[in-house]
Design an enzyme around this catalytic site. Structure first.
Site, PDB file in Angstrom:
ATOM      1  N   CYS A  79       0.922  -1.033  -0.081  1.00 59.92           N
ATOM      2  CA  CYS A  79      -0.089  -0.084   0.174  1.00 59.92           C
ATOM      3  C   CYS A  79       0.822   1.280   0.017  1.00 59.92           C
ATOM      4  O   CYS A  79       1.488   1.661  -0.895  1.00 59.92           O
ATOM      5  CB  CYS A  79      -1.117   0.071   1.189  1.00 59.92           C
ATOM      6  SG  CYS A  79      -2.170   1.077   1.019  1.00 59.92           S
ATOM      7  N   HIS A 163      -3.458  -5.248   1.493  1.00 62.16           N
ATOM      8  CA  HIS A 163      -2.528  -5.397   2.807  1.00 62.16           C
ATOM      9  C   HIS A 163      -2.388  -6.954   3.403  1.00 62.16           C
ATOM     10  O   HIS A 163      -3.656  -7.377   3.825  1.00 62.16           O
ATOM     11  CB  HIS A 163      -3.370  -4.781   3.891  1.00 62.16           C
ATOM     12  CG  HIS A 163      -3.300  -3.134   3.859  1.00 62.16           C
ATOM     13  ND1 HIS A 163      -2.190  -2.622   4.156  1.00 62.16           N
ATOM     14  CD2 HIS A 163      -4.255  -2.492   3.287  1.00 62.16           C
ATOM     15  CE1 HIS A 163      -2.386  -1.411   4.019  1.00 62.16           C
ATOM     16  NE2 HIS A 163      -3.511  -1.167   3.381  1.00 62.16           N
ATOM     17  N   GLU A 165      -0.895  -8.095   5.301  1.00 68.89           N
ATOM     18  CA  GLU A 165      -0.831  -8.223   7.003  1.00 68.89           C
ATOM     19  C   GLU A 165      -2.043  -8.259   7.730  1.00 68.89           C
ATOM     20  O   GLU A 165      -2.235  -8.354   9.018  1.00 68.89           O
ATOM     21  CB  GLU A 165       0.073  -7.238   7.311  1.00 68.89           C
ATOM     22  CG  GLU A 165      -0.339  -5.897   7.605  1.00 68.89           C
ATOM     23  CD  GLU A 165      -0.639  -5.016   6.224  1.00 68.89           C
ATOM     24  OE1 GLU A 165      -0.386  -5.739   5.235  1.00 68.89           O
ATOM     25  OE2 GLU A 165      -0.841  -3.848   6.233  1.00 68.89           O
TER      26      GLU A 165
END
Lengths: 188, 294
Positions: A79, A163, A165
């Protein structure tokens, strides 16, 4: 037993804790990086999601902009991390990116992505995400959404507009660690 | 298929703001100053809390025209406030494509018993709290981000500290309870049992937790971060000070390097006049904003 690799996570602001947690689950020794000297001895670096304008300002103030240009280990950018590495910023990855390219927060979304070389789809979470508008000839596309690249690799760089994560799926980080192992093999 | 407005997408934006400073701004020029200083988002409002406090009267959602000007001035997320329980103001802000709605005690409450049902919206909400039970009630209503309240518009950090200690201390106490004690604790907290259990097991709130209210210096911001906040809101503290741009930059650096006294000493130097402030303990209970919220 070999020791796990030592990976830095840029911790100026943003989602660095989740990247660190995911890397630790994969057996990595994680270092939070806020200053230049913390880059020393790293086998790789993650530039997390966050606000890219905040990142750029703090990177400039603390000399990290120059330090990252000469950092020669693999980098994973997600990002805002993708924006930091693009042609308009550090110019380390040959892509043009439109910030907030999908719109404001009401347009933020999640979707299943087909990951190159893997039959199981990957859940992509896109938050005010950047949109890749152009990629150079040496950039390999590893996943697309709506026909546009969202996960790309160029040499030692792996970048995503979403994302990884924010889910429990570790496959993007595992691919990054494969890159780290390839590179440390080359450098050793 | 792409899914919009999932809890993961709503709380995800708050995750990206962590370690950052969200600044109150009243016009496009302030917004640009905040963005240049490294703010991760701006809160668009007509009057900063110090002025709301001074002027009195009813404080409402800001004029959409002014919000649009700020949205056009910056590329970072733009937040705006609605009155507690005023779901139509929230519908208007969603129509404006605001990035986050703050259902805020700084404005005059529109409902004395109920907050907005935030699950009905695609736009995420942040809500204030003074203790753990209040935080969990807001999360049950769909808040995707929490900020502990201080006493807004005072420049006095004491109440922010009190409420952070209440919330983070409350979380630590939950972790020490026996699982079969959590049912009664949920009753005491007036919060759903499932959320109480989640917090007891995970040792944190299920959403990002910022702090707000009374932060006026880099040291205040670092204090909040060391106490466990994920980031800070700064309202009147910046644009009511002598040199807003410089102070804003210093507070951003202090929030990133909150554990580094060398950086904190450097950025605290020569900032000019801080906002004058009001000691929160001298306020009449009827003047307190933090007690609004049910």
């Amino acid at each position: 037993m070999n020791e796990g690799p030592r990976i830095g996570v840029l911790a100026l602001q943003g989602n660095f804790r989740e990247h660190a947690a995911m890397l630790r689950r994969l057996g990595v020794d994680v270092v939070e990086v806020r200053k230049v000297e913390q880059l020393e001895g790293l086998d790789g670096l993650v530039i997390p999601g966050g606000e890219s304008t905040t990142f750029m300002r703090l990177m400039r103030l603390y000399g990290l902009e120059e330090a990252l240009r000469s950092f020669d280990a693999p980098i994973l950018g997600t990002c805002a991390g993708l924006i930091v590495l693009d042609r308009d910023h550090l110019d380390l990855v040959d892509v043009s990116v439109e910030r907030n390219g999908y719109g404001r927060q009401v347009a933020s979304f999640e979707a299943d992505l087909d990951l190159e070389g893997d039959a199981v789809p990957l859940r992509g979470v896109f938050i005010r995400a950047p949109r890749v508008r152009d990629a150079g000839p040496h950039v390999e596309v590893l996943a697309e959404h709506g026909g546009e690249p969202v996960l790309l690799r160029q040499g030692r760089f792996l970048v995503a507009s979403f994302h990884p994560e924010l889910t429990d799926d570790t496959r993007v980080h595992e691919r990054f660690l494969d890159l780290v192992r390839e590179e440390t093999g080359v450098r050793a | 298929m792409a899914e919009l407005g999932t809890m993961r997408v709503k709380s995800g934006l708050a995750e990206m703001l962590k370690g950052g400073v969200i600044m109150d701004v009243v016009n496009a020029e302030h917004a640009r100053t905040a963005e240049d200083a490294g703010a991760v988002a701006v809160m668009a409002l007509e009057r900063v809390p110090a002025d709301i406090r001074r002027d009195g009267g009813v404080a409402r959602m800001s004029d959409p025209e002014m919000i649009r000007e700020i949205q056009e001035a910056v590329t970072i997320p733009v937040m705006a406030k609605v009155r507690i329980g005023h779901f139509v103001e929230a519908q208007i802000l969603q129509e404006l494509e605001i990035d986050y709605i703050d259902e805020s005690e700084v404005l005059t409450p529109a409902d004395t018993a109920h907050h907005v049902d935030k699950w009905k919206f695609t736009v995420p909400f942040v809500c204030g709290c003074t203790n753990l039970g209040e935080a969990l009630r807001r999360i049950a209503e769909g808040a995707a981000m929490i900020r502990t309240k201080g006493e807004a518009g005072t420049g006095d950090v004491v109440n922010a500290v009190t409420h952070m200690r209440a919330v983070f201390g409350g979380i630590r106490r939950l972790g020490a309870l026996d699982p079969d004690e959590l049912y009664t604790e949920a009753k005491n907290l007036q919060a759903p049992y499932e959320l109480v259990r989640w917090v007891a097991e995970n040792g944190r709130l299920p959403v990002v937790t910022f702090t707000a209210g009374g932060i006026a210096t880099p040291a205040d911001a670092a204090l909040c971060m060391q106490l466990g906040a994920d980031g800070v809101f700064v309202g009147s503290g910046i644009f009511k000070s002598g040199d807003p741009s410089r102070r804003a930059k210093a507070i951003v650096e202090a929030t990133t390097h909150f554990n580094d006294p060398e950086v904190l000493a450097r950025v605290s130097a020569g900032l000019g006049e801080p906002m004058v402030g009001i000691s929160a303990s001298t306020l009449d209970p009827s003047q307190l904003l933090e007690t609004r919220g049910w």
